[in-house]
Design an enzyme around this catalytic site. Structure first.
Site, PDB file in Angstrom:
ATOM      1  CB  SER A  63       0.383  12.738  -1.577  1.00 20.21           C
ATOM      2  OG  SER A  63       0.443  11.364  -1.325  1.00 20.21           O
ATOM      3  CG  ASP A  66      -2.500   8.493   0.045  1.00 22.48           C
ATOM      4  OD1 ASP A  66      -3.385   7.852  -0.557  1.00 22.48           O
ATOM      5  OD2 ASP A  66      -1.482   8.920  -0.524  1.00 22.48           O
ATOM      6  CG  ASP A  98      -2.953  11.125  -3.645  1.00 21.78           C
ATOM      7  OD1 ASP A  98      -2.603  10.615  -2.564  1.00 21.78           O
ATOM      8  OD2 ASP A  98      -2.211  11.151  -4.639  1.00 21.78           O
ATOM      9  CG  ASP A 113      -0.362   8.066  -4.248  1.00 23.91           C
ATOM     10  OD1 ASP A 113      -0.714   8.175  -3.055  1.00 23.91           O
ATOM     11  OD2 ASP A 113       0.565   8.745  -4.745  1.00 23.91           O
TER      12      ASP A 113
END
Length: 466
Positions: A94, A235, A237, A239
């Site tokens: 993340s 960010d 990734d 999400d």
């Protein structure tokens, strides 16, 4: 063996996460009985292929089929799990620094793994599983079509009903997994995207992948040069989403969440599930619509959605993160891009104007994190600070201890102190109705943290804001 943190697994490679552990985890995942197939997406981190193949080898050795989706955002792992009735896996750490990696798991209903499932996996890691015989091993294939299906469905659901304005928008992908999907969504929604940091690079050369206020405000000048109305920043990734408006600057995370809740509750009343670190704007908007707000541990709001039933929940949210159950059961930063641009394109108004017209409150706030040296004093400092805060800022009207300690005061201000579940950080979040009260909270608490660190024989070596 403890490996899961606040949201999935995020560990340093190779000291805490290595190929042998990954193979063992893969064997466990293959023996869970969740699904006979798995779909894996991964972000741009240098070690992501290694993590993916380590997990895949274990799952193949347990007899389940593994499908590589490819370099793609984490929300597509939840989408793939739901649409393929598969075990969805996103290989990512993340927003953590580049030396970290890990993964998030999604069950065939599209929900991220619950604490019960994670504890089961950790218990099974202490057992030994033998690989299946050679004729029973799983097959390894590709399924890149799931990305196109995600894009198509998202556009069908959130395409603007009319085009009043084609705003110039900057899409900052943090050199991560959204490099292709978010700019495409923006363009197909009718906006004119200018891409920034959209070349995948696991070293994250432009900025750290956490889209904090202090990281992103350096880009505000770029927006004015290209006449962009907004910066949408992910960010690593995808999400999470942070937003800078060229008129009002960095938009407070709670205002965005309150805006999403306002839109959802206008269409359908229901519960709003929010993490413990969200503020007063959300309370006021939910109350305005006659809804019910419930706070829940950070990284686990999806668990409460599952308990209540997705049909009974309008929105679940955390700072930077949104679950819209009517769309899917997973946290989705690309969904946020679609919602924001849909409303800007349809109304012809910048986001700051929409927030103003919808009367979304904006209170003074502060979010900061501390890294201590040595790391070992963090827990002791945390425990002592928790005790000090029972009287440091006045008598709290309420203390909530479901995820750290949240102190709420009669004047509406509040303070949350918690230990990060993914990094060796102490996190402090606060909000007040006046700047004077916020300054009092921040200065008093920070002075106490420095005092305690010195008393424990340590020091603060890093402080980050936002």
């Amino acid at each position: 063996m403890k490996i899961f943190g606040t949201a999935g697994v995020r560990l340093r490679f190779p000291d805490e996460l290595d190929p042998i552990l990954l193979y063992r985890v893969g064997l466990v995942l293959g023996n869970l009985g969740v699904s006979g197939t798995s779909h894996i997406v991964y972000d741009s981190r240098v070690t992501s292929h290694l993590v993916m193949y380590g997990l895949a080898l274990g799952m193949l050795s347990s007899g389940i089929e593994v499908y590589e989706v490819g370099l793609a955002p984490t929300p597509i792992a939840g989408f793939a799990a739901s649409r393929r009735k598969s075990l969805g896996i996103s290989v990512t750490a993340s927003h953590n620094p580049p030396e970290y990696n890990g993964f998030k798991l999604y069950t065939p209903d599209g929900f991220e793994s619950t604490r019960d499932l994670e504890e089961k996996i950790e218990l099974l890691l202490d057992k030994s599983f033998r690989p299946v015989s050679w004729q029973e091993v799983g097959r390894f294939s590709r399924d890149s079509l799931v990305v196109e299906e995600y894009v198509t469905e998202l556009l069908e659901r959130f395409a603007p009903s009319r085009t009043t304005w084609r705003p110039i928008v900057i899409i900052d992908c943090a050199n991560g997994a959204t490099f292709d999907v978010s700019p495409r969504i923006a363009r197909m929604m009718g906006a004119r995207p200018i891409t920034m940091n959209c070349n995948p690079d696991g070293h994250f050369p432009a900025r750290l992948p956490e889209p904090r206020k202090d990281v992103l405000e350096q880009y505000s000048g770029i927006a004015s040069v290209v006449n962009a109305s907004i910066i949408l920043a992910h960010d690593g990734d995808g999400d999470r989403l942070a937003v800078l408006d060229t008129q009002s600057g960095y938009i407070k995370l709670d205002r965005l969440l309150a805006y999403y809740a306002n839109l959802a509750l206008r269409d359908k009343p229901g519960h709003v599930i929010a993490s413990i670190d969200t503020g007063m704007a959300l309370d006021e908007v939910v109350e305005r619509h006659g809804g019910r707000l419930e706070r829940y541990p950070l990284g686990k709001t999806h668990e409460r959605v599952k308990q209540l039933g997705p049909g009974n929940v309008a929105v679940a949210c955390e700072p930077w993160k949104l679950i819209l159950p009517s769309w899917g059961h997973w946290v989705d930063g690309i969904l946020q891009v679609a919602i924001i641009l849909k409303n800007m394109v349809e109304t012809g108004k910048p986001l700051s104007k929409l927030l103003e017209e919808e009367n979304i409150p904006d209170y003074p706030w502060d979010r900061r994190s501390y890294i201590l040296d040595p790391e070992e004093i963090r827990d002791k400092l945390y425990e002592e600070l928790v005790e000090e805060l029972k009287g440091l800022l006045g008598e709290p009207a309420r203390i909530i201890d479901i995820d750290g300690f949240r102190y709420e005061y009669p004047d509406g201000s509040w303070l949350l102190v918690r230990r990060s579940g993914t990094e060796p950080k102490l996190r402090i979040y606060s909000e007040a109705k006046t700047n004077e009260r916020l300054r009092e909270i921040v200065s008093s608490v920070e002075a106490k943290i420095f005092e305690l660190a010195k008393r424990l024989g340590g020091k603060i070596i890093e402080k980050t804001l936002g």
